[in-house]
Design a protein around this motif. Structure first.
Motif, mmCIF file in Angstrom:
data_model
loop_
_atom_site.group_PDB
_atom_site.id
_atom_site.type_symbol
_atom_site.label_atom_id
_atom_site.label_comp_id
_atom_site.label_asym_id
_atom_site.label_seq_id
_atom_site.Cartn_x
_atom_site.Cartn_y
_atom_site.Cartn_z
ATOM 1 N N VAL A 207 -29.238 0.394 -10.904
ATOM 2 C CA VAL A 207 -30.361 -0.579 -11.236
ATOM 3 C C VAL A 207 -31.054 -0.051 -12.100
ATOM 4 C CG1 VAL A 207 -31.854 -2.151 -10.482
ATOM 5 C CG2 VAL A 207 -29.827 -1.807 -9.157
ATOM 6 N N THR A 209 -34.528 0.609 -13.916
ATOM 7 C CA THR A 209 -35.667 0.136 -13.525
ATOM 8 C C THR A 209 -36.750 1.130 -14.383
ATOM 9 O OG1 THR A 209 -34.828 0.465 -11.206
ATOM 10 C CG2 THR A 209 -37.199 0.687 -11.517
ATOM 11 N N VAL A 211 -41.006 0.846 -13.560
ATOM 12 C CA VAL A 211 -41.871 0.185 -12.810
ATOM 13 C C VAL A 211 -43.380 0.315 -13.737
ATOM 14 C CG1 VAL A 211 -43.409 0.367 -10.772
ATOM 15 C CG2 VAL A 211 -40.933 0.608 -10.568
ATOM 16 N N CYS A 268 -34.080 -7.921 -19.364
ATOM 17 C CA CYS A 268 -34.512 -7.153 -18.560
ATOM 18 C C CYS A 268 -34.285 -7.609 -16.989
ATOM 19 C CB CYS A 268 -35.958 -6.881 -18.526
ATOM 20 S SG CYS A 268 -36.342 -5.723 -19.749
ATOM 21 N N GLY A 272 -31.990 -5.332 -14.481
ATOM 22 C CA GLY A 272 -32.383 -4.587 -13.315
ATOM 23 C C GLY A 272 -33.825 -4.758 -13.053
ATOM 24 N N LEU A 273 -34.710 -4.025 -12.754
ATOM 25 C CA LEU A 273 -36.049 -4.048 -12.206
ATOM 26 C C LEU A 273 -37.059 -3.637 -13.347
ATOM 27 C CD1 LEU A 273 -35.492 -2.494 -8.621
ATOM 28 C CD2 LEU A 273 -34.927 -4.891 -9.436
ATOM 29 N N CYS A 280 -40.738 -6.014 -8.986
ATOM 30 C CA CYS A 280 -39.582 -4.967 -8.802
ATOM 31 C C CYS A 280 -39.089 -5.529 -7.261
ATOM 32 C CB CYS A 280 -39.461 -3.842 -8.962
ATOM 33 S SG CYS A 280 -40.071 -3.284 -10.527
ATOM 34 N N LEU A 284 -35.497 -7.678 -6.383
ATOM 35 C CA LEU A 284 -34.474 -6.821 -5.909
ATOM 36 C C LEU A 284 -33.942 -7.741 -4.543
ATOM 37 C CD1 LEU A 284 -32.780 -4.176 -5.758
ATOM 38 C CD2 LEU A 284 -34.403 -3.128 -4.489
ATOM 39 N N LEU A 298 -31.739 3.519 -7.969
ATOM 40 C CA LEU A 298 -32.507 3.064 -9.037
ATOM 41 C C LEU A 298 -32.296 4.160 -10.274
ATOM 42 C CD1 LEU A 298 -35.765 2.141 -6.876
ATOM 43 C CD2 LEU A 298 -33.938 0.548 -7.713
ATOM 44 N N PRO A 300 -34.251 5.289 -13.359
ATOM 45 C CA PRO A 300 -35.251 4.957 -14.229
ATOM 46 C C PRO A 300 -35.013 5.015 -15.620
ATOM 47 C CG PRO A 300 -35.836 6.270 -12.471
ATOM 48 C CD PRO A 300 -34.481 6.280 -12.591
ATOM 49 N N GLU A 314 -41.846 5.576 -9.755
ATOM 50 C CA GLU A 314 -40.906 4.880 -8.992
ATOM 51 C C GLU A 314 -41.216 5.237 -7.348
ATOM 52 O OE1 GLU A 314 -39.922 4.629 -12.987
ATOM 53 O OE2 GLU A 314 -40.223 6.425 -11.636
#
Length: 329
Positions: A207, A209, A211, A268, A272-273, A280, A284, A298, A300, A314
């Motif tokens: 995934v 990610t 954040v 996006c 994923g996240l 996030c 999920l 995850l 990144p 993360e």
């Protein structure tokens, strides 16, 4: 509860990376996958061994290794030794190779050869005789139960290979339920072709990610991974195939900066996240409801220049927000 693993690069001295992995366990993460990048000057298996000795619960694996820069017997012996340190907590993940083989001056492994290596490694870990390149291979002292061997797959044919030869698959196909269903069908087709039961295969969804506040996070599809390679074509152009199945038709020769902010936001969501920690967590949970996913890795978001930064944000987001929200259901 969704099992959540995290990619951790070998971007700092090994003792610092090991301390970081210990922090991942304390934060409640299920597992950690660490780079196998020789050009970093740091060895993933040394790092994994120290991390295995310093943790008690965390699942550990290379993310990911390749069949070219390490021989099958070496891969099996290394995974076997890690299993002796951390029984039941070790995976071996294999892929054709990207930066690790590129920096070694090699082309990616052929799919067929990857399959032969995975088959040989699984046989060696099971205490059986294997054959590779016309040579018979044996390994003493096989641990039980053996480490599981997974194939990292981004394209349809690699997914089918995983179904044919591996214990499971790390699949990079995004979170859209249409894409995930199609990817699973490829894995199942490979398994059935080999006379295997698809239900017995392990699945981990990779995934992407980021954040961060929405304005920053949603800008990732409009960036370049490195000159000549858009973010959406990293680590594989197959990303665009799965996005098309999600209803987002982006040309392979696209210029990232030409994507509109609205389209980038849709990408996006399918991929994923991307957003604040609260978003996030909810994304999920929606993925679990839509796809039944119960194990994610995850990955990144990064560029080639930032790929070795430790994922501090993360880990904090998982510890403080995502983990508790997942636990609450």
């Amino acid at each position: 509860m969704i099992a959540v693993d995290l990619r951790v690069p070998v971007g700092r001295p090994v003792p610092e990376v090991v301390d970081f992995v210990v922090g991942c366990e304390r934060a409640g993460l299920h597992g950690v996958g660490i780079h196998d990048h020789h050009h970093s000057g740091r060895d993933v298996y040394v790092t994994l061994a120290l991390a295995a000795a310093a943790t008690s619960r965390l699942e550990l694996y290379p993310a990911t290794t390749n069949p070219l820069t390490r021989h099958a017997l070496v891969l099996a012996a290394t995974a076997n030794a890690l299993t002796e340190i951390a029984p039941g907590r070790v995976l071996l993940t294999l892929a054709p190779g990207f930066l690790s083989v590129e920096r070694a001056g090699r082309a990616q492994a052929r799919r067929a050869y990857l399959g032969e290596v995975v088959t040989a490694v699984r046989r060696l870990l099971a205490g059986e005789t294997a054959s590779l390149d016309g040579h018979e291979l044996r390994m003493n002292n096989a641990a039980a139960p053996p480490a599981r061997v997974l194939v990292l797959a981004a394209g349809p044919r690699m997914l089918e290979l995983a179904g044919e030869v591996a214990d499971g698959v790390l699949m990079l196909v995004g979170l859209d339920p249409r894409a995930v269903a199609a990817a699973r069908a490829h894995v199942a087709a490979g398994a059935r072709r080999a006379g295997r039961d698809p239900a017995g295969l392990e699945e981990i969804l990779i995934v992407p990610t980021a954040v961060a506040p929405f304005e920053e996070a949603l800008a990732w599809p409009r960036r370049w991974f490195r000159p000549g390679r858009p973010f959406l074509a990293y680590p594989s152009p197959a990303n665009l195939h799965w996005l098309r199945l999600a209803g987002l038709d982006i040309p392979e020769d696209h210029r990232p900066e030409d994507l509109s902010p609205a389209l980038a936001a849709r990408v996006c969501d399918a991929l994923g996240l991307f957003g604040p920690a609260e978003h996030c967590a909810e994304r999920l949970l929606r993925a679990r409801a839509e796809t039944g996913a119960d194990h994610v890795f995850l990955f990144p978001a990064h560029t080639e220049a930032t790929g070795y930064a430790l994922p501090v944000a993360e880990v904090a987001a998982f510890r403080d927000v995502i983990g508790p929200r997942l636990a609450a259901g």
